[in-house]
Design an enzyme around this catalytic site. Structure first.
Site, PDB file in Angstrom:
ATOM      1  N   ASN A  87       0.871  -1.143   0.069  1.00  0.00           N
ATOM      2  CA  ASN A  87      -0.108  -0.107  -0.072  1.00  0.00           C
ATOM      3  C   ASN A  87       0.715   1.212   0.074  1.00  0.00           C
ATOM      4  O   ASN A  87       1.788   1.182   0.557  1.00  0.00           O
ATOM      5  CB  ASN A  87      -0.883   0.019   1.330  1.00  0.00           C
ATOM      6  CG  ASN A  87      -1.901  -1.181   1.302  1.00  0.00           C
ATOM      7  OD1 ASN A  87      -2.385  -1.509   0.084  1.00  0.00           O
ATOM      8  ND2 ASN A  87      -2.230  -1.831   2.356  1.00  0.00           N
ATOM      9  N   HIS A 100       6.611  -2.101   3.922  1.00  0.00           N
ATOM     10  CA  HIS A 100       6.398  -3.469   4.007  1.00  0.00           C
ATOM     11  C   HIS A 100       5.506  -3.852   3.044  1.00  0.00           C
ATOM     12  O   HIS A 100       4.677  -3.271   2.415  1.00  0.00           O
ATOM     13  CB  HIS A 100       5.758  -3.602   5.453  1.00  0.00           C
ATOM     14  CG  HIS A 100       4.361  -2.782   5.649  1.00  0.00           C
ATOM     15  ND1 HIS A 100       4.454  -1.288   6.022  1.00  0.00           N
ATOM     16  CD2 HIS A 100       3.077  -2.971   5.593  1.00  0.00           C
ATOM     17  CE1 HIS A 100       3.355  -0.770   5.954  1.00  0.00           C
ATOM     18  NE2 HIS A 100       2.498  -2.109   5.638  1.00  0.00           N
ATOM     19  N   HIS A 102       2.632  -7.022   2.272  1.00  0.00           N
ATOM     20  CA  HIS A 102       1.548  -7.980   2.856  1.00  0.00           C
ATOM     21  C   HIS A 102       1.526  -9.223   1.881  1.00  0.00           C
ATOM     22  O   HIS A 102       1.585  -9.215   0.852  1.00  0.00           O
ATOM     23  CB  HIS A 102       0.304  -7.369   2.638  1.00  0.00           C
ATOM     24  CG  HIS A 102      -0.093  -6.353   3.395  1.00  0.00           C
ATOM     25  ND1 HIS A 102      -0.698  -6.245   4.693  1.00  0.00           N
ATOM     26  CD2 HIS A 102       0.450  -4.970   3.149  1.00  0.00           C
ATOM     27  CE1 HIS A 102      -0.812  -5.058   5.127  1.00  0.00           C
ATOM     28  NE2 HIS A 102      -0.107  -4.304   4.048  1.00  0.00           N
TER      29      HIS A 102
HETATM   30  P1  AMP Z   1      -0.751  -0.951   5.827  1.00  0.00           P
HETATM   31  O1  AMP Z   1      -1.948  -0.394   6.136  1.00  0.00           O
HETATM   32  O2  AMP Z   1      -0.356  -1.441   4.584  1.00  0.00           O
HETATM   33  O3  AMP Z   1       0.397   0.108   6.260  1.00  0.00           O
HETATM   34  O4  AMP Z   1      -0.122  -2.040   6.712  1.00  0.00           O
HETATM   35  C1  AMP Z   1       0.053  -2.082   8.234  1.00  0.00           C
HETATM   36  C2  AMP Z   1      -0.395  -3.393   8.727  1.00  0.00           C
HETATM   37  O5  AMP Z   1       0.353  -3.547  10.185  1.00  0.00           O
HETATM   38  C3  AMP Z   1      -1.710  -3.487   8.848  1.00  0.00           C
HETATM   39  O6  AMP Z   1      -2.353  -4.647   8.002  1.00  0.00           O
HETATM   40  C4  AMP Z   1      -2.045  -3.871  10.554  1.00  0.00           C
HETATM   41  O7  AMP Z   1      -3.027  -4.882  10.831  1.00  0.00           O
HETATM   42  C5  AMP Z   1      -0.661  -4.360  10.689  1.00  0.00           C
HETATM   43  N1  AMP Z   1      -0.258  -4.199  12.012  1.00  0.00           N
HETATM   44  C6  AMP Z   1      -0.356  -2.850  12.758  1.00  0.00           C
HETATM   45  N2  AMP Z   1       0.118  -3.360  14.309  1.00  0.00           N
HETATM   46  C7  AMP Z   1       0.593  -4.499  14.259  1.00  0.00           C
HETATM   47  C8  AMP Z   1       1.248  -5.044  15.192  1.00  0.00           C
HETATM   48  N3  AMP Z   1       1.562  -4.816  16.397  1.00  0.00           N
HETATM   49  N4  AMP Z   1       1.707  -6.517  14.727  1.00  0.00           N
HETATM   50  C9  AMP Z   1       1.439  -7.123  13.720  1.00  0.00           C
HETATM   51  N5  AMP Z   1       0.732  -6.301  12.568  1.00  0.00           N
HETATM   52  C10 AMP Z   1       0.249  -5.018  12.950  1.00  0.00           C
END
Ligand code: AMP
Length: 115
Positions: A87, A100, A102
């Site tokens: 994203n 990151h 997914h």
């Molecule tokens: P994005 O929205 O593409 O920036 O992805 C960020 C992702 O990080 C989301 O899918 C969240 O669910 C995930 N996320 C946020 N906090 C944590 C956490 N503590 N452990 C694992 N995943 C997380």
């Protein structure tokens, strides 16, 4: 100095994370809010790149390491097939500005749209 990202804090053990892989430059944790039976985040140790556009321009080799880890995780936790999603920007769903990917696998038929 800016605050460390949530992923750096997980890497440093300040907040818990469910680690599934780790190399010198890349690590992988399960997403806390999974959108598929296998939903893993692939993250470079460095937080110097905020999104995949910066990463691709700054260190394409590191991006290739992330893709290699995605493939290994999909092979280990599913049938080797996977979606790889970056994203880019808040309006595209990015909420953490430490690049990151997914990795989504084991996806139910007809459930591809919407994430
Ligand atoms: P994005 O929205 O593409 O920036 O992805 C960020 C992702 O990080 C989301 O899918 C969240 O669910 C995930 N996320 C946020 N906090 C944590 C956490 N503590 N452990 C694992 N995943 C997380």
């Amino acid at each position: 100095m800016t605050e460390p990202s949530i992923f750096t804090r997980i890497l440093n053990g300040e907040i818990p994370g469910d680690f599934v892989a780790r190399t010198e430059r890349v690590f992988a944790i399960r997403d806390i809010n999974p959108q598929a039976p296998v939903h893993v985040l692939i993250i470079p140790v460095t937080e110097q790149y905020r999104d995949v556009t910066e990463l691709a321009a700054g260190d394409p080799g590191l991006m290739a390491e992330m893709v290699a880890m995605a493939k290994e995780i999909a092979a280990e936790h599913s049938n080797g097939e996977y979606r790889l999603i970056f994203n880019n920007g808040p309006s595209a769903g990015q909420s953490v500005f430490h690049v990151h990917a997914h990795v989504l696998a084991d996806i139910e038929e007809g459930k591809l749209v919407g994430f």
